[in-house]
Design a protein around this motif. Structure first.
Motif, PDB file in Angstrom:
ATOM      1  N   PHE A 118       0.002   2.238   7.138  1.00 20.66           N
ATOM      2  CA  PHE A 118       1.199   2.831   6.507  1.00 20.66           C
ATOM      3  C   PHE A 118       1.017   3.473   4.800  1.00 20.66           C
ATOM      4  O   PHE A 118       1.788   3.362   4.104  1.00 20.66           O
ATOM      5  CB  PHE A 118       1.374   0.904   5.007  1.00 20.66           C
ATOM      6  CG  PHE A 118       1.868  -0.205   5.884  1.00 20.66           C
ATOM      7  CD1 PHE A 118       3.522   0.005   5.591  1.00 20.66           C
ATOM      8  CD2 PHE A 118       1.513  -0.851   7.066  1.00 20.66           C
ATOM      9  CE1 PHE A 118       4.231  -1.040   6.591  1.00 20.66           C
ATOM     10  CE2 PHE A 118       1.605  -1.746   8.386  1.00 20.66           C
ATOM     11  CZ  PHE A 118       3.160  -1.606   7.273  1.00 20.66           C
ATOM     12  N   GLY A 119      -0.309   4.412   5.453  1.00 21.16           N
ATOM     13  CA  GLY A 119      -0.530   5.580   4.332  1.00 21.16           C
ATOM     14  C   GLY A 119      -0.379   6.697   4.874  1.00 21.16           C
ATOM     15  O   GLY A 119      -0.223   7.578   3.939  1.00 21.16           O
ATOM     16  N   TYR A 120       0.133   7.037   6.163  1.00 26.24           N
ATOM     17  CA  TYR A 120       0.580   8.066   6.505  1.00 26.24           C
ATOM     18  C   TYR A 120       1.741   9.313   6.189  1.00 26.24           C
ATOM     19  O   TYR A 120       1.857  10.389   5.866  1.00 26.24           O
ATOM     20  CB  TYR A 120       0.919   8.324   8.317  1.00 26.24           C
ATOM     21  CG  TYR A 120       1.441   9.406   8.979  1.00 26.24           C
ATOM     22  CD1 TYR A 120      -0.190  10.769   8.795  1.00 26.24           C
ATOM     23  CD2 TYR A 120       2.224   9.527   9.559  1.00 26.24           C
ATOM     24  CE1 TYR A 120       0.434  12.107   9.159  1.00 26.24           C
ATOM     25  CE2 TYR A 120       2.543  11.031   9.580  1.00 26.24           C
ATOM     26  CZ  TYR A 120       1.923  11.986   9.594  1.00 26.24           C
ATOM     27  OH  TYR A 120       2.312  13.232   9.930  1.00 26.24           O
ATOM     28  N   TYR A 121       2.799   8.142   5.755  1.00 25.83           N
ATOM     29  CA  TYR A 121       4.497   8.969   4.629  1.00 25.83           C
ATOM     30  C   TYR A 121       3.919   9.137   4.266  1.00 25.83           C
ATOM     31  O   TYR A 121       4.012  10.427   3.083  1.00 25.83           O
ATOM     32  CB  TYR A 121       5.203   7.842   5.539  1.00 25.83           C
ATOM     33  CG  TYR A 121       6.728   8.354   4.729  1.00 25.83           C
ATOM     34  CD1 TYR A 121       7.380   8.691   5.444  1.00 25.83           C
ATOM     35  CD2 TYR A 121       6.659   7.681   3.247  1.00 25.83           C
ATOM     36  CE1 TYR A 121       8.593   9.173   4.725  1.00 25.83           C
ATOM     37  CE2 TYR A 121       7.738   8.386   2.594  1.00 25.83           C
ATOM     38  CZ  TYR A 121       8.780   8.678   3.771  1.00 25.83           C
ATOM     39  OH  TYR A 121       9.849   9.504   2.485  1.00 25.83           O
ATOM     40  N   ILE A 144       0.744  -1.462  -0.141  1.00 27.96           N
ATOM     41  CA  ILE A 144      -0.062   0.168  -0.753  1.00 27.96           C
ATOM     42  C   ILE A 144       0.602   0.651  -0.176  1.00 27.96           C
ATOM     43  O   ILE A 144       0.030   2.152  -0.964  1.00 27.96           O
ATOM     44  CB  ILE A 144      -0.998  -0.275   1.704  1.00 27.96           C
ATOM     45  CG1 ILE A 144      -2.140  -0.749   0.724  1.00 27.96           C
ATOM     46  CG2 ILE A 144      -1.956   1.997   1.685  1.00 27.96           C
ATOM     47  CD1 ILE A 144      -2.735  -1.423   1.922  1.00 27.96           C
ATOM     48  N   MET A 145       2.803   0.641   0.793  1.00 26.40           N
ATOM     49  CA  MET A 145       3.063   2.305   0.553  1.00 26.40           C
ATOM     50  C   MET A 145       3.448   2.649  -0.376  1.00 26.40           C
ATOM     51  O   MET A 145       3.555   3.746  -1.050  1.00 26.40           O
ATOM     52  CB  MET A 145       3.538   1.805   1.751  1.00 26.40           C
ATOM     53  CG  MET A 145       4.224   3.787   1.841  1.00 26.40           C
ATOM     54  SD  MET A 145       6.021   3.513   3.660  1.00 26.40           S
ATOM     55  CE  MET A 145       6.168   1.559   3.077  1.00 26.40           C
ATOM     56  N   PHE A 170      -4.844  11.855   0.911  1.00 24.47           N
ATOM     57  CA  PHE A 170      -4.219  11.043   0.710  1.00 24.47           C
ATOM     58  C   PHE A 170      -4.558   9.370   1.384  1.00 24.47           C
ATOM     59  O   PHE A 170      -3.947   8.865   1.415  1.00 24.47           O
ATOM     60  CB  PHE A 170      -2.603  10.986   0.696  1.00 24.47           C
ATOM     61  CG  PHE A 170      -2.041  11.741  -1.207  1.00 24.47           C
ATOM     62  CD1 PHE A 170      -2.062  10.127  -2.209  1.00 24.47           C
ATOM     63  CD2 PHE A 170      -2.390  12.672  -1.422  1.00 24.47           C
ATOM     64  CE1 PHE A 170      -1.589  11.137  -3.682  1.00 24.47           C
ATOM     65  CE2 PHE A 170      -2.056  13.115  -2.593  1.00 24.47           C
ATOM     66  CZ  PHE A 170      -1.313  12.810  -3.725  1.00 24.47           C
ATOM     67  N   ILE A 171      -4.303  10.095   2.998  1.00 23.71           N
ATOM     68  CA  ILE A 171      -4.900   8.987   3.912  1.00 23.71           C
ATOM     69  C   ILE A 171      -6.496   8.588   3.816  1.00 23.71           C
ATOM     70  O   ILE A 171      -5.951   7.162   3.917  1.00 23.71           O
ATOM     71  CB  ILE A 171      -4.894  10.049   5.524  1.00 23.71           C
ATOM     72  CG1 ILE A 171      -3.497   9.721   5.728  1.00 23.71           C
ATOM     73  CG2 ILE A 171      -5.607   8.843   6.101  1.00 23.71           C
ATOM     74  CD1 ILE A 171      -2.945  10.525   7.167  1.00 23.71           C
ATOM     75  N   LEU A 172      -7.079   9.150   3.467  1.00 23.38           N
ATOM     76  CA  LEU A 172      -8.424   8.659   2.961  1.00 23.38           C
ATOM     77  C   LEU A 172      -8.327   7.295   1.861  1.00 23.38           C
ATOM     78  O   LEU A 172      -8.786   6.469   1.629  1.00 23.38           O
ATOM     79  CB  LEU A 172      -9.470   9.882   2.631  1.00 23.38           C
ATOM     80  CG  LEU A 172     -10.224  10.379   3.694  1.00 23.38           C
ATOM     81  CD1 LEU A 172     -10.819  11.851   3.410  1.00 23.38           C
ATOM     82  CD2 LEU A 172     -10.747   9.297   5.104  1.00 23.38           C
TER      83      LEU A 172
END
Length: 134
Positions: A114-117, A27-28, A59-61
């Motif tokens: 894993f989507g935060y970065y 995902i990242m 992007f987090i969504l």
């Protein structure tokens, strides 16, 4: 028999943990590729007034949506496999709502973690950087 059942449960938990980590890294990577490809779009959004926080949330969504779709597909495949095994081998299987809800929640958490970065990197894009990009 109980000791063997505990060992199998621990082994299954380890396999699931490794699968979650690998899925999270996937995902990242997908989200980083999306940020790279959409740098110009992000810069234009920032130029017309979008705040860094709004880009971060967008992007987090997206990463949460990506992980939840994967989680739903995993739950469906698990239910189908359990029903198929129960019918073909004549074993009794049970699917608890709690385990399905827990797996759905963990899927969302993986999307957030894993989507935060990539989302943070997207929120740091400035309009001038996006104009030079491409």
């Amino acid at each position: 028999m109980d000791k063997s059942s505990q060992t199998m449960s621990a082994l299954l938990a380890c396999v699931a943990a490794v699968s979650l980590i690998v899925g999270g890294i996937g995902i990242m990577n997908i989200m980083m590729l999306s940020v790279t490809e959409r740098t110009r779009e992000i810069g234009i959004r920032r130029a017309v007034g979008a705040r860094a926080y709004q880009v971060l949330v967008q992007f987090i969504l997206e990463s949460i949506t990506l992980s939840l779709v994967g989680g739903i597909l995993g739950i469906l495949l698990g239910v189908i496999a359990a029903v198929a095994i129960a019918k073909s081998v004549q074993w009794s299987t049970s699917i608890s709502f709690m385990s399905v809800a827990l797996s759905f929640g963990i899927s969302a958490a993986i999307g957030i973690c894993f989507g935060y970065y990539p989302a943070r990197e997207a929120s740091k894009v400035t309009p001038i950087t996006s104009l030079r990009f491409e």
